[in-house]
Design a protein around this motif. Structure first.
Motif, PDB file in Angstrom:
ATOM      1  N   THR A 110       4.815  -9.253  -6.321  1.00 14.26           N
ATOM      2  CA  THR A 110       5.028 -10.667  -6.151  1.00 14.26           C
ATOM      3  C   THR A 110       4.168 -11.378  -6.890  1.00 14.26           C
ATOM      4  O   THR A 110       4.858 -12.372  -7.558  1.00 14.26           O
ATOM      5  N   ASP A 133      11.098  -9.751   0.528  1.00 14.76           N
ATOM      6  CA  ASP A 133      10.400  -9.118   1.479  1.00 14.76           C
ATOM      7  C   ASP A 133      10.196  -9.968   2.506  1.00 14.76           C
ATOM      8  O   ASP A 133       9.293 -10.753   2.869  1.00 14.76           O
ATOM      9  N   ARG A 136       6.100  -7.311   5.125  1.00 16.24           N
ATOM     10  CA  ARG A 136       4.645  -7.535   4.869  1.00 16.24           C
ATOM     11  C   ARG A 136       4.193  -8.957   5.405  1.00 16.24           C
ATOM     12  O   ARG A 136       4.844  -9.831   5.063  1.00 16.24           O
ATOM     13  N   GLN A 142       3.653 -15.950   0.622  1.00 15.72           N
ATOM     14  CA  GLN A 142       2.678 -15.775  -0.680  1.00 15.72           C
ATOM     15  C   GLN A 142       3.937 -16.161  -1.892  1.00 15.72           C
ATOM     16  O   GLN A 142       3.514 -16.878  -2.810  1.00 15.72           O
ATOM     17  N   ASP A 185      12.153 -10.605  -4.930  1.00 17.35           N
ATOM     18  CA  ASP A 185      11.001  -9.758  -4.742  1.00 17.35           C
ATOM     19  C   ASP A 185      11.442  -8.732  -3.349  1.00 17.35           C
ATOM     20  O   ASP A 185      12.390  -9.134  -2.514  1.00 17.35           O
TER      21      ASP A 185
HETATM   22 MG   LIG Z   1       4.702  -8.421  -2.443  1.00 16.10          MG
END
Ligand SMILES: [Mg+2]
Ligand SMILES: Nc1nc2c(ncn2[C@@H]2O[C@H](COP(=O)(O)OP(=O)(O)OP(=O)(O)O)[C@@H](O)[C@H]2O)c(=O)[nH]1
Ligand SMILES: Nc1nc2c(ncn2[C@@H]2O[C@H](COP(=O)(O)OP(=O)(O)OP(=O)(O)O)[C@@H](O)[C@H]2O)c(=O)[nH]1
Ligand SMILES: [Mg+2]
Lengths: 301, 306
Positions: A110, A133, A136, A142, A185
């Motif tokens: 990332t 993603d 997570r 993020q 990502d």
């Molecule tokens: Mg990541």
């Protein structure tokens, strides 16, 4: 300032004043290479080659031996095919140029995407990020922070969404917006988990429904402090997604990232980027001469 | 690599068998192969060397009785030494205090935040404690959100101060919060940091002095290579940590870093983390780790063939 002397500096000291390559020199060489995570197999190959050349040339001083070593190591590191090598400013071979970023957990995917976006944008390209993603904890948040920080748009569906669907949306949006670069990502996954590797192949297939040649780049991110397991990572991710390039992160620490020599030696995958910190400016385009040079450098830098 | 190792060991063992006693001569190649196997498993080069020197000393002069194959004897010696080394110090986990304080530290991406959640879950469900998670990572994008999501998954409160840029203050404030909310164990998640980053190492050392933790756990990725010794030593120099956590053992790494770290700092490995889900935490079994590092699967089968 950080202290980081080249891992071969010790070697250079050990062989200073010697006029020929004896067992002691070769043992020191083995230690230096293995201690940088180059791995036994590649180390043995390098030493064999040195031994052959030295038998032929016989007398050597330290700098000559260093020169031969550097040559051998640079020869191992492969270059990207011309069509796939680019600088941030150069015209990319496709529009949008789709980059799929993959790797095991926590290596820096990332963050590397944030840095790539920053560099492409700085070079005048329009960039679109895809938050595939969805697994997570807070992964989408993020990447969203990175998109704000760099000032590029992001496509997301939220946590728990189907990653392939996010990837599809991102590519579609990239096409309709006329983006120059699309960077997707993905969740970190250990390469020995078959279902997670299948998911990656699926993401790739779904992208190809929209653009058959995409992803134009599959970037495998490796943590520079990883040991020999990086070889297995390269093997499995390549099997699932045909990795085209590597990014090595966290080389601002004391790890040497020597495992890229082993990977280049066995899989012929070029290294394209190096991560040297957590900020968006901390990405370098890989230069194999500089890399090998840094392994030999005597000064602390 | 491992195939050729197996082949080499096989012929080496056959040689020893014919000679009845382990000698410097007949063991040299075997020792070298074992050393290479260790290094291939990411055991630090110097440590692998010292370790195999010790193995050689132990093995020298031992009689190879007919009942036991020399191969089995060597493997037993190596494994016993390894288990001995990996276990060694008594491992306890101190949660006495009001609240007890657990400080989590390590390199970037090693698995600290995930482990913090797992540990909180473990202490709550297995030990009947009431933990409070503390978000003291003020740097990583969405670090607080990440811990909050995990806290929600396991039903554990998270203390955070999104506007505060002082990790030491956040950690000390959390102690008050814990007391007022009747939480008896505080788990402080810190930002990832490099051992060479002076400012960041000072920060975590300051957190330590401010909160006097019961336990300081150094979290390390089990895939780490040769550099593990440097990192472990640097963190230990600054923090004198009480234990090690090995993460991502659900991968296929041999995990030689575990041996290097134990050898270098001689601190117990207190937990292993093997998954992204909150219930994938385990205590450490030296025997299993020894087998993993050695690739005993392969070697044991090989010995059976010999
Ligand atoms: Mg990541
Ligand atoms: N020092 C340093 N830290 C880095 C570098 N690249 C990434 N990091 C840090 O490593 C940690 C993990 O980075 P991420 O980008 O979240 O890694 P990831 O691969 O996306 O992780 P997952 O999505 O959880 O698998 C973060 O704390 C980053 O700031 C680097 O080049 N140097
Ligand atoms: N497969 C697997 N993944 C893990 C394990 N522990 C952590 N992870 C993953 O590794 C990545 C990094 O974990 P984090 O807990 O964010 O690591 P961290 O040390 O807090 O990272 P920073 O705060 O950026 O330094 C995430 O993708 C986690 O889901 C584990 O035991 N197994
Ligand atoms: Mg964290």
């Amino acid at each position: 300032e950080k202290t980081k002397s080249g891992f071969l500096s010790k070697l250079t000291k050990a062989i200073a004043g010697k006029s020929s390559v004896d067992d002691e020199v070769l043992d020191n060489l083995e230690e230096a290479l293995v201690s940088a995570d180059v791995g036994i197999e590649t180390t043995v190959q390098i030493i064999d080659r040195i031994e052959k050349r030295v038998a032929k040339d016989k007398y050597l001083n330290t700098s000559e031996l260093n020169g031969i070593l550097q040559q051998e190591m640079e020869n191992i590191l492969v270059d990207a095919p011309e069509a796939e090598s680019y600088t941030f400013a150069s015209t990319l071979p496709a529009k949008p140029y789709v980059i799929l970023v993959v790797g095991v957990n926590g290596v820096g995917k990332t963050t590397t995407i944030g840095k790539l976006a920053y560099n492409f944008k700085k070079a005048g390209k329009s960039v679109l990020l895809g938050a595939a993603d969805t697994f997570r904890a807070a992964a989408v948040d993020q990447l969203t922070i990175w998109s704000d920080r760099v000032g590029v748009p992001i496509v997301k569906q939220g946590m728990g969404a189907d990653p392939a669907s996010v990837a599809f949306d991102t590519v579609q949006s990239g096409v309709s917006k006329g983006a120059d670069v699309v960077i997707i990502d993905t969740a970190g996954r250990l390469h020995n988990k078959a279902h997670l590797m299948d998911e990656l192949s699926k993401i790739k297939r779904v992208i190809q429904k929209h653009i058959p040649e995409a992803p134009h780049e599959v970037l495998l991110v490796l943590d520079g402090s990883t040991g020999q397991n990086a070889l297995e990572q390269a093997r499995q991710f390549t099997a699932a997604t045909d990795v085209t390039a590597l990014a090595i992160t966290k080389l601002d620490g004391t790890a040497k990232g020597g495992v890229v020599l082993a990977i280049a030696n066995q899989f012929k995958i070029p290294v394209k980027f190096i991560g040297m910190g957590e900020k968006m400016e901390d990405l370098l385009v890989f230069d194999k001469h500089e890399f090998v040079d840094s392994l030999f450098s005597l000064e602390n830098k | 690599m491992f195939e050729s190792l197996s082949e080499k060991l096989e012929s080496a063992f056959k040689q020893i068998k014919g000679e009845g006693r382990i000698t410097e001569l007949n063991i040299a190649a075997t020792v070298k192969d074992i050393r290479r196997a260790l290094v291939d498993a990411d055991v630090n080069y110097k440590i692998a060397k010292e370790f195999t020197d010790k193995i050689r000393e132990t093995a020298l002069g031992q009689k190879v009785i007919n009942a036991v194959s020399p191969g089995q004897l060597m493997v037993k010696i190596v494994k016993d030494e390894l288990v001995d080394l990996m276990g060694g110090t008594e491992s306890t986990f101190n949660t006495k205090g009001n609240p007890a304080i657990i400080l989590i530290a390590g390199l970037q991406g090693s698995g600290k935040t995930t482990f913090s959640g797992k540990l909180a879950n473990f202490l709550k469900t297995k030990k009947g404690l009431s933990p409070l998670l503390v978000a003291a990572d003020i740097y990583r994008p969405a670090a607080i959100d990440q811990l909050k999501v995990l806290g929600e998954q396991i039903g554990i409160d998270v203390y955070s101060e999104p506007e505060n840029k002082d990790a030491v203050a956040i950690a000390t404030n959390a102690i008050k919060e814990a007391r007022s909310k009747n939480k008896n164990v505080l788990i402080i998640d810190t930002a990832g940091r490099l051992a060479v980053d002076e400012a960041m190492m000072t920060e975590v050392a300051n957190i330590k002095s401010a909160v006097s933790p019961n336990e300081i756990l150094f979290v390390v990725d089990s895939m780490t290579g040769q550099d593990a010794v440097n990192t472990a030593k640097a963190f230990n120099d600054r923090l004198d940590f009480s234990g090690v956590v090995l993460t991502k053992l659900d991968g296929d790494t041999r995990g030689g870093a575990a041996l290097s770290i134990k050898y270098t700092v001689n601190k117990p490995i207190k937990f292993v983390s093997s998954g992204e889900k909150m219930d994938t935490l385990d205590v450490f079994y030296p025997e299993r780790m020894a087998q993993r590092i050695l690739g005993m699967g392969d070697i044991t089968t090989l010995v059976e063939k010999a």
